[in-house]
Design an enzyme around this catalytic site. Structure first.
Site: not given
Ligand SMILES: *Cc1c(COP(=O)(O)O)cnc(C)c1O
Length: 360
Positions: A102, A172, A196
């Site tokens: 990511w 993030d 999540k």
């Molecule tokens: C799941 C995840 C993403 C991707 O998220 P999307 O909503 O599918 O774009 C990005 N960063 C992290 C840390 C994640 O766990």
């Protein structure tokens, strides 16, 4: 109905009381004679949901008034672009700590917008650990420092965070937001896809220090400018109303459970059950992450060889455990144990792991 033993990495398990409450209101929200999905986003009923979701996010996460709470779309992945578009001013460099797939993606998108710099990386060690804070080397002209607080694929997580008054910290937090107590003031921008820990996919939240809002260039496309969402209370255009309704229910659930301190303790307990199982297996199960970088959200491990891993996954599937396959870049197994995964399901998984080991 028997609830699945759901260990998916995301979208992932939601709290049962949330699903029941949504079901109760499915056809007739609050006596309106309409489903939530059928409400105009300009209606009084929807507005109450929208405001309540924002208020609850503020109270559950203790977000100070000096921060805006935004409801965005496009997932965390669109934030990989929006962050540099809004905050990477020319002549400066976006600084990134690489801790997995990511953060690599976030860096790649920023490279398309402006100058970037890798401030630290654990790529050489297949992302088994989080770099030490004192290994982070900011470039002189840093516009911000970007980190990924939890790495779903590698199963690593930051335990404490860098601080630097002069450089905004952007995180993030998609896969560990609302999993533990945080001092929001240590961050300048937090973003997270909801799927999540916060709800279903479809809504992305951003918590942004109001000071940063002045950085965005007004010539940015309207829908890519944080100010559009801040000025219009995330109602400039049609928001993902159903996802925001479910977010509200998840936040109400979190509050009823006792808030972040209770959730944090439970998450520690769940992670401990699985890591103990790995550590006591005398090498039968091998954790991917180094011990001081272990994630409390995603437990990644391998078995002695491909064949045994395959058998483990097959038998786990037959026993009703869902979503235990590791990401293709790490292989092996991964148990995602977000907020809504009950302790009992984790205990059942640990039991299964012990039995499997005994048999083999
Ligand atoms: C799941 C995840 C993403 C991707 O998220 P999307 O909503 O599918 O774009 C990005 N960063 C992290 C840390 C994640 O766990």
């Amino acid at each position: 109905m028997k609830r699945a033993l759901n260990f998916y990495a995301g979208p992932a398990a939601l709290p049962l009381p949330v699903l029941k409450e949504a079901e109760k209101n499915w056809l007739n929200y609050n006596g309106s004679g309409m489903a939530v999905m059928e409400l105009s986003h300009r209606s009084k009923e929807y507005d109450a949901i929208h405001q309540k979701a924002q208020d609850l996010l503020r109270s559950v996460l203790s977000i100070p008034d000096s921060y805006e709470v935004l409801f965005l779309q496009g997932g965390a992945s669109l934030q990989f672009s929006m962050v540099p578009m809004n905050l990477l001013t020319s002549g400066k460099a976006g600084n990134y700590v690489l801790t997995g797939v990511w953060s690599e993606k976030a860096l790649q998108e920023a490279e398309k917008v402006g100058q970037v710099c890798v401030a630290a990386s654990s790529k050489e060690e297949n992302y088994r650990h989080i770099p030490k804070i004192n290994e982070i080397k900011l470039s002189e002209d840093a516009a911000y420092l970007h980190i990924t607080s939890n790495n779903t694929i590698y199963g690593t997580q930051w335990d404490h965070y860098p601080t630097n008054e002069a450089v905004p910290l952007i995180v993030d937090m998609s896969s560990d937001i609302m999993s533990k107590r945080l001092n929001i003031e240590n961050f300048d921008l937090i973003y997270a896809g909801a799927q999540k820990n916060l709800g279903p996919s479809g809504v992305t939240i951003a918590i942004i220090n109001k000071k940063l809002l002045s950085h965005s260039n007004p010539s940015l496309p309207t829908m890519l400018n944080y100010n559009t969402f801040a000025k219009h209370d995330s109602l400039y255009n049609t928001p993902p109303t159903l996802a925001i309704y479910l977010l509200k229910l998840v936040l109400e659930w979190a509050e009823q459970e006792g808030g972040l301190s209770v959730i944090e303790k439970r998450n520690e307990e769940k992670a401990k059950i699985l890591y103990n199982c790995i550590d006591e297996s005398e090498g039968f199960y091998k954790g991917h992450a180094e011990i001081d970088s272990r994630s409390k959200m995603n437990v990644t491990f391998t078995l002695k060889d491909e064949e045994t891993s395959k058998q483990f996954l097959q038998q786990a599937k037959e026993a009703g455990f869902i979503g235990l396959g590791g990401h293709r870049s790490v292989g092996g197994c991964r148990a995602s144990i977000y907020n809504a995964v009950p302790v009992e399901h984790v205990e059942q998984l640990a039991e299964f792991m012990k039995t499997f080991q005994y048999k083999y």
